[in-house]
Design an enzyme around this catalytic site. Structure first.
Site, PDB file in Angstrom:
ATOM      1  CD  GLU C  60      -1.716  -2.527   1.257  1.00  0.00           C
ATOM      2  OE1 GLU C  60      -0.599  -2.638   1.755  1.00  0.00           O
ATOM      3  OE2 GLU C  60      -2.636  -3.399   0.861  1.00  0.00           O
ATOM      4  CG  HIS C 129     -11.281  -7.947   5.877  1.00  0.00           C
ATOM      5  ND1 HIS C 129     -10.886  -8.759   6.617  1.00  0.00           N
ATOM      6  CD2 HIS C 129     -10.543  -7.964   4.824  1.00  0.00           C
ATOM      7  CE1 HIS C 129      -9.862  -9.259   6.042  1.00  0.00           C
ATOM      8  NE2 HIS C 129      -9.689  -8.891   4.724  1.00  0.00           N
TER       9      HIS C 129
END
Ligand code: TPP
Ligand code: TPP
Ligand code: MG
Ligand code: MG
Lengths: 420, 379, 324
Positions: C60, C129
């Site tokens: 990321e 998540h």
């Protein structure tokens, strides 16, 4: 135990893989690479075993892998390696190197006098800084770290603006918002530096990919120190660069210190250059105090990138002769005798000997140049110090493209509270 | 489709100097009982995976990550550990949990996130944590365990323990920040760490060639000054051997090793993934032929370690154990609402006490919250 | 007009803006051939080629770092972070680099880009998540933070964000990706940043909320109406810069404020709303400001339904405010 051999092996690759590595540099790349004296990649021996020599003497190159060099200590070129650069180019580099050395001296004094807050010297690294940057075209982009202020100057950043930046006043383009040495020079494609180590390296990949996507003939330089190779941004940038074959050159100025941390505590890889292997990229170890070696190696990498051959990783082996910055006292952590050894390898002296041997330089010119540098710096300091402080209202500018309501309000309130 | 590189350490497919296949030699330190044990662990893993995927399809558990085709990587490596070593797994090593002594029941409770799950239903399925077996809590963010394992290894070294840490991760994780810092720290401090990369050649839909441009994963070890070993990851004996050797080096103070176990993800990334969207079928077929269980079985047959009766017992007992565990797990209720607030800190701070009281009062007044039946995990 | 889910609206927004503006490039993990794990980028590689929509390695910080470089160079990158929970390796690049670039270069260099990422709970995703990390980013001058709650807004806000000159974190409430449909125009259109939307008009209590909580609050408002309480819902749409005026106008009208968010309560965005109203509208308040939030615990798996604020919890707060 099976150890890794350095030769490429057929690797499992999915059909869908869109990005592939070239088997060998394309003919185009080879043609673009003028200097027949191509520096060699990280050694074969390098790595099957972990490096044993963890305690090499400070300052000595710590591997079996000799860096690529062109100039001997006496300034003569090794046979067949002289890139035979144009005299104007060499003199321009020499002037820039001597200017930043003179600047270091003066700015450190200003700092001691309390006229500026901080200075990050380049002393000992002028060759690596200037000769690498000189191998790029002006349209190429530079993503610098702390030691590359000289690149901005080389590209035409004015001395006055540079000094103003260190003062942080109204003449400073960045409006006094960053510490000294964090220049921004848009016309020079020299991006405002961040203090945070490593962050600029992926930016270089992004710039390169932007250029590639747009079809622009632009290469990006991602500079870093040896300490930065431990950062996660180094890892992701090298990987993204290699996978996408971005036109970028990663340049590590291995000055063997990250503040008080010597290179052998930073990494135990045999060299810095060998780290390129992890990314399927070419890595080159270069004598960073050898202007002609740095120039040729960088030029070759830049040409390769321009021709679509993807990124290269350059390790410029050099040495930080002074403290990390004006705030640092290196005697706390290192035996300063190593400095002597590296002063003997001074990049400026070595290059001057070469220029003298080519009859391009002499003592008279040297004296004249020094006078010019000192005068230019004095004038820049004078002009910069004459500038007023940054207006208070600028504190809310440039946070966003337009000043949002809450910032306007905060400014108004504060000014009101302070009585206008 | 994927030619195995020459420098791939293999036991089950030995090559003589002339490149012809040679006789299989059982690595030193292994014997009939141990090989049979590894075989059993792989079969158990396969049965667990099979059943759990079915449970997910039936809506009985929310999510699952199968390790089908990769059993040898987890089992062969974890079987080389001692009971002092620490394990930092990813989500794709159920075989390692079994190999270090975790019960199938404990794992299945976790899949249900019920009141008997030792992690109290706090994480998604397959995010196991087993303190007793030094099997450290699996985290979803890729790579984070790598550098943590190094910390444990550094502590093991400082305390002069005869123990190492092993960490598991995928090929995708080699791109992560933590891979880089983890390997660098381990090498600099000579921490007794084994980095076991199960290179299954895919990171969800991203093929290896787009993950890295390096020739192998093992070669990345060079960047850190540590040995990198490439091993046939579908050969449980080779994985055991490479891990044992790396472990011996680590214990001898020689530092970490990166092991690349070359394998293939036969199944989907997870119960939510459909690999036919992105993955060529031929690649799958090639690798299906290299099934690690079948390969070991073939060797065991030839070495007289395998009989029909043995097979029957191994498979049936694995199935029975899984069935019984599922049956029991389904009788256990969800954890109580009050457990939401425990284990945030060692002792519950006042603001959490207040939130807990409020919730329980609200539940009493209005009834508990309803489970959203439509909630489904996408990946 | 086409009837679309929020997810389809995002996809449509990306497709249209890529047509409209060739500086726009989309990249991230699994966004290419796989179309993103939620399918938000479905078809982009096919339509615009691998140069403009491509998969990246799994990092990321690399995704955002590279996006910054592209933005510096004049592109309009729209990187995707697969889940907001995985944004933290890139935290440094977002808060230290993208958000500060304009300021630190005196306006010479800028980073216009949109970081798209699905956030929030409700999909059985456990700790990693499900989280709502808006507070970390709203604490970052130089960044804009946008959260749509309807398909129409999702497309319009996404396009405005991409056309904006500053870096925008575009948080997509994944729980409602597919839950409702709405008519969405074809082609590019903008919904302005920094402007809230009155999702429901009412006179007794103001609920300030955003993202997936808007529909929860609408449900609670219906339940409240049945009990005779008239709720006004302010859907913020942009968290930074905030539409203070919309909030203050509504609170001046109703005299009561309930702030609803999924994220943990402590030091959260709801705290900022409360502070602003306390500072600027205290004279209108007839009841204490109340917050309905996630608990100050990590996001759980099995007890997700207990953790997430639901209509019952919102209604309880509305009643407390009205009956104060
Ligand atoms: C992320 C981060 N960590 C720590 C620091 C503090 N710091 C500033 S310079 C420096 C050393 C950098 O060493 P190197 O990369 O070798 O560059 P050099 O200073 O030698 O040119 C450190 C640790 C920082 N600026 N950023
Ligand atoms: C930091 C982070 N980014 C993204 C994800 C989403 N994600 C989950 S698994 C995965 C692929 C991992 O691939 P690999 O490391 O090869 O392991 P494998 O699944 O193949 O075993 C991704 C991208 C994540 N979990 N964490
Ligand atoms: Mg250094
Ligand atoms: Mg993988």
């Amino acid at each position: 135990m099976a150890t890794v051999k350095s030769k490429a092996k057929p690797k499992p690759k999915a059909k869908a893989a869109a990005v592939r590595r070239p088997k060998s540099p394309s003919a185009k790349v080879a043609a673009a690479t003028k200097s027949k004296s191509a520096p060699a990649v990280a050694s074969k021996r390098a790595m099957s075993k972990p490096s044993k020599n963890v305690l090499v003497p400070r300052g000595a190159p710590r591997t079996d892998d000799a860096p690529w060099s062109v100039l001997r200590a006496d300034g003569t070129a090794l046979p067949g390696r002289d890139p035979k650069l144009a005299p104007e180019l060499m003199l321009r580099m020499y002037r820039a190197m001597t200017l930043i050395r003179a600047l270091d001296g003066r700015m450190l004094i200003l700092q001691r006098q309390g006229r500026i807050g901080f200075w990050g010297p380049t002393r000992g690294q002028e060759g690596a800084t200037i000769a690498s940057c000189a191998a790029f075209e002006d349209r190429d982009w530079i993503l610098p770290a702390l030691r590359e202020g000289g690149c901005a100057l080389y590209r035409g950043f004015s001395l006055t603006e540079l000094v103003a930046q260190t003062i942080g006043n109204a003449l400073d383009r960045v409006k006094g918002r960053q510490m000294p040495c964090h220049y921004s020079f848009k016309e020079g494609n020299y991006v405002a530096m961040s203090s945070v180590i490593g962050t600029q390296i992926p930016h270089a990949v992004g710039v390169a990919l932007g250029a590639k996507t747009r079809g622009d003939d632009v290469v990006a330089a991602g500079y870093m120190g040896d300490g930065a190779t431990s950062s996660s941004d180094f890892h992701v940038a090298m990987n993204f660069g290699a996978v996408s074959k971005a036109p970028v050159v990663f340049i590590c100025q291995n000055n063997q210190w990250a503040i008080s941390v010597p290179i052998e505590k930073q990494t135990v890889s045999s060299t810095i250059a060998v780290k390129a292997v992890a990314y399927g990229m070419e890595g080159v170890r270069v004598d960073g105090n050898d202007v002609l070696a740095v120039y040729s190696a960088t030029k070759r990498a830049v040409d390769k990138a321009r021709a679509g051959g993807g990124p290269t990783f350059l390790e410029l082996l050099t040495f930080r002769v002074l403290g990390h910055s004006s705030s640092d006292d290196p005697t706390r952590y290192r035996d300063e005798s190593c400095v002597k050894e590296w002063e003997a390898k001074d990049p400026i002296v070595r290059f001057r000997r070469y220029l003298e041997s080519r009859k391009l330089w002499n003592q008279a010119l040297e004296d004249e140049l020094d006078g010019q540098h000192q005068a230019a710096i004095s004038q820049a300091i004078k002009a910069a110090e004459a500038a007023p402080a940054v207006p208070t209202a600028t504190i809310v500018d440039d946070v966003y493209a337009t000043v949002p309501a809450h910032l306007k309000e905060q400014l108004r309130r504060t000014l009101d509270d302070l009585g206008g | 489709m994927t030619p195995m590189a020459e420098d791939l350490l293999s036991v089950l497919e030995p090559k003589s100097a002339k490149g012809k296949s040679a006789k299989i030699a059982l690595p030193k330190g292994l014997d009939r009982a141990k090989v049979q044990r590894m075989y059993r662990l792989m079969v158990q893993t396969r049965q667990l995976d099979d059943r759990a995927m079915k449970l997910q399809r039936q809506g009985r558990i929310g999510f699952y990550v199968p390790s089908i085709g990769q059993e040898a990587c987890a089992v062969g490596s974890a079987f080389a550990l001692s009971d002092k070593d620490w394990c930092y797994p990813s989500y794709r090593e159920p075989g390692a949990a079994l190999a270090v002594g975790v019960s199938i029941q404990a794992m299945i409770h976790q899949l249900y996130g019920n009141a008997e799950d030792v992690t109290k239903g706090r994480q998604m399925p397959v995010h196991y944590a087993f303190r007793k077996q030094r099997y450290v809590s699996v985290s979803s963010p890729i790579g984070t365990q790598i550098v943590q394992a190094v910390g444990t290894a550094m502590a093991q070294r400082i305390r002069k323990e005869k123990a190492i840490s092993i960490t598991y991760f995928g090929d995708g994780a080699t791109s992560s920040n933590d891979f880089h810092t983890g390997l660098n720290f381990a090498a600099v401090y000579k921490a007794p760490t084994i980095f076991l990369c199960s290179n299954n050649q895919w990171a969800i839909s991203c093929p290896l060639g787009q993950q890295t441009a390096s020739d192998t994963i093992a070669v990345k070890a060079k960047a850190y000054g540590m040995p990198g070993v490439r091993v046939d990851g579908n050969d449980v004996l080779a994985v055991w051997q490479a891990t044992s050797e790396a472990r011996a080096r680590a214990l001898a103070g020689e530092g970490p090793t990166l092991i690349e176990a070359l394998t293939f993800r036969i199944g989907p990334h997870s119960s939510s993934d459909d690999p036919s969207r992105y993955r060529p079928n031929e690649q799958l077929e090639t690798w299906q032929k290299k099934d690690p269980i079948e390969r070991l079985k073939k060797f065991m047959k030839s070495a007289g370690m395998w009989t029909e009766a043995f097979e029957k017992e191994v498979v049936e007992s694995a199935i029975d154990e899984v069935n019984a565990a599922v049956k029991h797990a389904e009788t256990v209720p969800l954890p109580a609402s009050s457990t939401l607030f425990t284990d945030v800190y060692a002792t519950m701070p006042p603001h959490l006490v207040e939130q807990q009281e409020r919730l329980l009062a609200l539940e009493k007044a209005q009834g508990g919250a309803e489970i959203d039946k439509n909630a489904a995990f996408p990946l | 007009m086409t009837t679309m889910t929020l997810l389809q609206a995002v996809n449509s927004g990306l497709k249209d803006i890529m047509q409209d503006d060739d500086r726009v490039v989309v990249f991230g993990e699994d966004v290419g051939i796989n179309g993103g794990v939620f399918r938000a980028t479905e078809g982009l590689t096919k339509q615009y080629g691998e140069e403009r929509c491509f998969d990246t390695p799994l990092a990321e910080s690399g995704i955002i770092g590279v996006a910054i470089g592209m933005a510096l160079y004049g592109m309009r990158p729209v990187p995707e972070i697969q889940f907001a929970d995985f944004i933290f390796p890139a935290f440094d690049q977002i808060v230290s680099e993208a958000a500060k670039m304009r300021y630190r270069s005196g306006g010479e260099f800028t980073c216009p880009m949109v970081i798209r990422t699905p956030y929030g709970g409700g999909i059985r995703g456990g700790h990693y998540h499900s989280q709502s990390p808006e507070a970390y980013f709203c604490h970052t001058p130089g960044l804009k933070v946008v959260v749509p709650s309807t398909p129409y807004d999702a497309k319009g806000l996404l396009i405005s964000s991409i056309r904006d000159e500053d870096p925008v974190l575009f948080l997509e409430p994944k729980r409602i990706y597919r839950s409702t449909k709405q008519d969405v125009p074809e082609g590019v259109y903008e919904v302005p940043l920094g402007k809230a939307r009155i999702a429901r008009a009412g006179k007794d209590v103001t609920i300030v909320t955003f993202g997936a909580m808007v529909s929860i609050c609408e449900k609670a408002a219906e339940d409240a109406a049945a009990k005779g309480m008239d709720v006004e819902i302010v859907d913020l749409r942009t968290l930074l810069p905030l539409d203070e005026e919309a909030i203050l106008t509504s609170v001046a009208k109703t005299g009561r404020l309930v702030v609803v968010q999924e994220a943990p309560r402590f030091c959260s965005f709801g705290g900022e709303i409360s502070a602003i109203v306390a500072e600027k509208a205290i004279e209108y308040l007839q009841a204490p400001i109340l917050r309905v939030a996630g608990f100050d615990t990590p996001f759980p798996y099995s007890l997700e339904h207990v953790y997430m604020p639901d209509a019952k919890r919102v209604l309880a707060a509305v009643e407390r405010a009205v009956n104060f």
